[in-house]
Design a protein around this motif. Structure first.
Motif, mmCIF file in Angstrom:
data_model
loop_
_atom_site.group_PDB
_atom_site.id
_atom_site.type_symbol
_atom_site.label_atom_id
_atom_site.label_comp_id
_atom_site.label_asym_id
_atom_site.label_seq_id
_atom_site.Cartn_x
_atom_site.Cartn_y
_atom_site.Cartn_z
ATOM 1 N N LEU A 61 45.485 39.141 43.887
ATOM 2 C CA LEU A 61 44.565 40.546 43.993
ATOM 3 C C LEU A 61 45.432 41.987 44.353
ATOM 4 O O LEU A 61 45.555 42.702 43.554
ATOM 5 C CB LEU A 61 44.039 40.277 45.703
ATOM 6 C CG LEU A 61 43.519 41.862 45.787
ATOM 7 C CD1 LEU A 61 42.350 41.948 45.055
ATOM 8 C CD2 LEU A 61 42.591 41.420 47.581
ATOM 9 N N LEU A 62 46.612 41.085 44.870
ATOM 10 C CA LEU A 62 47.782 42.542 44.611
ATOM 11 C C LEU A 62 48.517 42.742 43.772
ATOM 12 O O LEU A 62 48.254 43.934 43.058
ATOM 13 C CB LEU A 62 49.193 41.766 46.614
ATOM 14 C CG LEU A 62 50.151 43.350 46.739
ATOM 15 C CD1 LEU A 62 49.453 43.964 47.015
ATOM 16 C CD2 LEU A 62 50.924 42.712 47.150
ATOM 17 N N SER A 63 48.702 41.923 43.081
ATOM 18 C CA SER A 63 49.226 42.649 41.641
ATOM 19 C C SER A 63 48.498 43.272 40.792
ATOM 20 O O SER A 63 48.841 43.468 40.233
ATOM 21 C CB SER A 63 49.659 40.708 40.708
ATOM 22 O OG SER A 63 50.424 41.124 39.921
ATOM 23 N N GLU A 64 46.953 41.984 40.664
ATOM 24 C CA GLU A 64 46.165 43.385 39.676
ATOM 25 C C GLU A 64 45.698 44.688 40.263
ATOM 26 O O GLU A 64 45.238 45.949 39.664
ATOM 27 C CB GLU A 64 44.866 42.354 39.720
ATOM 28 C CG GLU A 64 45.001 41.047 38.296
ATOM 29 C CD GLU A 64 43.824 39.790 38.583
ATOM 30 O OE1 GLU A 64 42.970 41.117 38.535
ATOM 31 O OE2 GLU A 64 44.077 39.095 38.814
ATOM 32 N N LEU A 65 45.430 44.742 41.923
ATOM 33 C CA LEU A 65 45.573 45.628 42.383
ATOM 34 C C LEU A 65 46.486 47.199 42.037
ATOM 35 O O LEU A 65 46.288 48.146 41.829
ATOM 36 C CB LEU A 65 44.603 45.860 43.867
ATOM 37 C CG LEU A 65 45.133 47.737 45.149
ATOM 38 C CD1 LEU A 65 43.536 47.451 43.881
ATOM 39 C CD2 LEU A 65 44.869 47.347 46.084
ATOM 40 N N THR A 66 47.419 46.503 41.916
ATOM 41 C CA THR A 66 48.762 47.342 41.218
ATOM 42 C C THR A 66 49.017 47.450 39.894
ATOM 43 O O THR A 66 48.489 49.029 39.783
ATOM 44 C CB THR A 66 50.270 46.388 41.829
ATOM 45 O OG1 THR A 66 50.137 46.765 43.667
ATOM 46 C CG2 THR A 66 51.421 47.039 41.603
ATOM 47 N N ALA A 67 48.321 47.297 39.331
ATOM 48 C CA ALA A 67 48.244 47.187 38.183
ATOM 49 C C ALA A 67 46.739 48.368 37.959
ATOM 50 O O ALA A 67 47.166 49.149 36.889
ATOM 51 C CB ALA A 67 47.588 45.402 36.846
ATOM 52 N N ARG A 68 46.007 47.999 39.104
ATOM 53 C CA ARG A 68 45.051 49.204 38.560
ATOM 54 C C ARG A 68 45.366 50.500 38.873
ATOM 55 O O ARG A 68 44.571 50.984 38.285
ATOM 56 C CB ARG A 68 43.720 48.663 39.363
ATOM 57 C CG ARG A 68 43.635 46.883 38.553
ATOM 58 C CD ARG A 68 42.250 47.988 37.111
ATOM 59 N NE ARG A 68 41.473 46.261 37.005
ATOM 60 C CZ ARG A 68 40.049 46.111 37.723
ATOM 61 N NH1 ARG A 68 39.389 47.197 38.096
ATOM 62 N NH2 ARG A 68 39.722 45.478 37.040
ATOM 63 N N ALA A 69 46.393 50.355 39.963
ATOM 64 C CA ALA A 69 46.790 51.926 40.609
ATOM 65 C C ALA A 69 47.214 52.892 39.304
ATOM 66 O O ALA A 69 47.704 54.009 38.771
ATOM 67 C CB ALA A 69 47.261 51.570 41.721
ATOM 68 N N LYS A 70 48.491 51.478 38.806
ATOM 69 C CA LYS A 70 49.175 52.552 37.756
ATOM 70 C C LYS A 70 48.079 52.870 36.712
ATOM 71 O O LYS A 70 48.639 53.714 35.829
ATOM 72 C CB LYS A 70 50.497 51.060 37.560
ATOM 73 C CG LYS A 70 51.071 51.667 36.287
ATOM 74 C CD LYS A 70 51.896 50.050 35.850
ATOM 75 C CE LYS A 70 53.022 50.920 34.638
ATOM 76 N NZ LYS A 70 54.710 50.117 34.205
ATOM 77 N N ALA A 71 47.224 51.896 35.835
ATOM 78 C CA ALA A 71 46.286 52.672 35.191
ATOM 79 C C ALA A 71 46.015 53.699 35.446
ATOM 80 O O ALA A 71 45.866 54.391 34.233
ATOM 81 C CB ALA A 71 45.702 51.480 34.847
ATOM 82 N N THR A 72 45.500 53.376 36.197
ATOM 83 C CA THR A 72 44.948 54.963 36.602
ATOM 84 C C THR A 72 45.643 56.293 36.875
ATOM 85 O O THR A 72 45.216 57.814 36.413
ATOM 86 C CB THR A 72 44.354 54.579 38.229
ATOM 87 O OG1 THR A 72 42.887 53.533 37.800
ATOM 88 C CG2 THR A 72 43.385 55.967 38.919
ATOM 89 N N ALA A 73 46.552 56.090 37.384
ATOM 90 C CA ALA A 73 47.321 57.278 37.784
ATOM 91 C C ALA A 73 48.395 57.891 36.351
ATOM 92 O O ALA A 73 48.136 58.379 36.195
ATOM 93 C CB ALA A 73 48.785 56.765 38.190
ATOM 94 N N HIS A 74 48.402 56.904 35.736
ATOM 95 C CA HIS A 74 48.508 57.285 34.229
ATOM 96 C C HIS A 74 47.447 57.734 32.808
ATOM 97 O O HIS A 74 47.860 57.683 31.553
ATOM 98 C CB HIS A 74 49.432 56.048 33.570
ATOM 99 C CG HIS A 74 50.696 56.675 34.339
ATOM 100 N ND1 HIS A 74 51.663 57.429 34.598
ATOM 101 C CD2 HIS A 74 50.914 55.491 35.290
ATOM 102 C CE1 HIS A 74 52.763 56.638 34.989
ATOM 103 N NE2 HIS A 74 52.856 55.374 35.480
#
Length: 358
Positions: free
Chosen positions: A50-63
Motif C-alpha cells: 500500500l505504501l509503495s503504490e500510494l507513493t507512486a500515486r502521489a508522484k503521478a498526481t504531483a507531475h
C-alpha cells in the motif's frame, strides 16, 4: 480570563509536570517525519505494498499535466503510517489512504464540503476518492504544519477563528454526522477488548456518566451545526507553503453535530495544566470574538464544554491505556493523570454537575 474556567466537577485535573507546559509531540500532534524504508529482504506485506503504490500515486498526481524528467529528484516522505491512515508527500502533493471501511458516499460528501469551504479548510486536489487495495485515497496540496519544537508559536487564535467560521457556515445537504462521539465509543470498545487492567474500571465508570449522545448511542442534540470533529494543532497547515494562511485539514470526522466538541481538547489541556491559562484565554476569546456559537459570548463556558471535555478525557485515557496494555508497560505520568480524572468523574453523580445535556 472568563470566570470559573476549569471549575466543572471532575475535569479539573491535577497539574502534570511544570504547569502550562506541553510535554511532548503527543500534546502538540503534528505529522511525523519520514517513515524508514523496510530492510532489504524483508517480506512484502500488504501495508508495504500500500505504501509503495500510494507513493507512486502521489508522484503521478504531483507531475500530472507536466513533463517529467527521466529521474525525479523531488523527493518523497511518509507523513503518517498507521492502521487508520497512511499519508505520503511527493513534491507539493499529499496522498492519503483513509481507514479501511470508510464509506465512499460519506467521504465524497466531506470532500465536497472541503472544496467549498475555501479559506477555512484545505481544498482537495480532486473532488472524489480513488480506490487503492481496500482503501480510499484522496489527494491534497501540501501545507506547512505547526512546528512541535516551538509550542509558544502555536496558532491558537487562528485555530479558534477558523473553528468559529466553520461553525457559522451552513452545512451542505447530505453531510453525515460529525464522528467525534463515534470515535470516543470506538476507543472505549477497544479498551474493553484489550484485557484486564486496574485502571480500566475508572475509565469505564466515567464513560457511563456521559449522556447517551456523547457515547454515540443516540443522535447528537445538534444535527445542523458544521463541525470539524477532531480539532488539535496537527490539524492546521499554512497554505500555500511555507507561510500562507492557516487552514484546517483532515475531513475524516467532518459533519454536523455539537460544536463544543471541537473546543473540548484544548479545554481539557487547559484544565490539566498542559495549556497555559493565557493561551486558553486567547483561544476562547478569539473564538468568541469571531462569533463562534459553541459557547455563550460572555460568562462561564463550561456548561457547554463540560460533556465534550469529559468525553475527550475518557477517549484519551482509553487510548492511552490500550496502548500501555499492548506494550506491556506502566502508565506514564500524564496517562495516569487522565485515569485519575476519570476516577473523579465517575465519583460525581451527573445530576450534581448541573451541566450535562439531557
Amino acid at each position: 480570563m472568563p470566570a470559573q474556567l476549569g471549575s466543572c466537577a471532575g475535569i479539573a485535573f491535577p497539574r502534570c509536570g511544570r504547569p502550562g507546559t506541553l510535554r511532548s509531540a503527543r500534546d502538540l500532534p503534528v505529522p511525523s517525519q519520514s517513515h524508514p524504508a523496510p530492510h532489504r529482504g524483508s517480506p512484502v506485506t500488504a501495508a508495504t505494498a500500500l505504501l509503495s503504490e500510494l507513493t507512486a500515486r502521489a508522484k503521478a498526481t504531483a507531475h500530472s499535466g507536466t513533463p517529467t524528467a527521466p529521474t525525479c529528484v523531488c523527493g518523497t516522505s511518509t507523513l503518517a503510517d498507521r492502521p487508520d491512515a497512511t499519508v505520503v508527500r511527493h513534491a507539493d502533493t499529499v496522498a492519503k489512504a483513509h481507514a479501511p471501511g470508510t464509506p465512499l458516499a460519506e467521504l465524497t460528501a466531506r470532500l465536497t464540503a472541503a472544496g467549498r469551504l475555501r479559506g477555512i479548510l484545505l481544498p482537495p486536489l480532486t473532488p472524489t476518492p480513488v480506490a487503492l487495495h481496500d482503501r480510499l485515497v484522496t489527494f491534497w496540496p501540501y501545507g506547512t504544519p505547526v512546528d512541535p519544537r516551538n509550542p509558544d508559536a502555536a496558532p491558537w487564535e487562528e485555530a479558534a477563528t477558523l473553528l468559529a467560521r466553520l461553525h457559522r457556515t451552513p452545512a451542505s445537504p447530505g453531510l453525515p454526522a460529525m464522528r467525534g462521539p463515534a470515535k470516543a465509543a470506538r476507543a472505549v470498545d477497544r479498551l474493553r477488548a484489550a484485557g484486564p487492567h486496574p485502571a480500566t474500571r475508572p475509565v469505564l465508570e466515567a464513560w457511563a456518566t456521559l449522556p447517551a449522545w456523547a457515547r454515540a448511542e443516540v443522535p447528537m442534540p445538534d444535527t445542523r451545526t458544521l463541525c470539524h470533529g477532531d480539532l488539535h494543532l496537527g490539524q492546521l497547515v499554512r497554505h500555500p507553503a511555507p507561510d500562507g494562511h492557516w487552514l484546517l485539514i483532515d475531513v475524516d470526522d467532518l459533519g454536523t453535530g455539537v460544536p463544543a466538541w471541537d473546543l473540548a481538547r484544548p479545554a481539557a489541556w487547559y484544565a490539566c495544566g498542559l495549556l497555559p491559562p493565557d493561551e486558553w484565554a486567547r483561544f476562547l476569546d478569539a473564538y468568541r470574538t469571531a462569533g463562534g456559537p459553541a459557547v455563550p459570548p460572555h460568562g462561564d463556558p463550561w456548561p457547554a464544554l463540560d460533556v465534550p471535555a469529559r468525553a475527550l478525557t475518557v477517549q484519551t485515557a482509553a487510548r492511552s491505556l490500550t496502548k500501555a496494555l499492548a506494550a506491556d508497560r506502566p502508565l506514564d505520568e500524564v496517562e495516569q493523570s487522565l485515569v485519575d480524572a476519570c476516577a473523579r468523574m465517575g465519583s460525581v453523580p451527573p445530576e450534581l454537575t448541573g451541566t450535562f445535556a439531557k
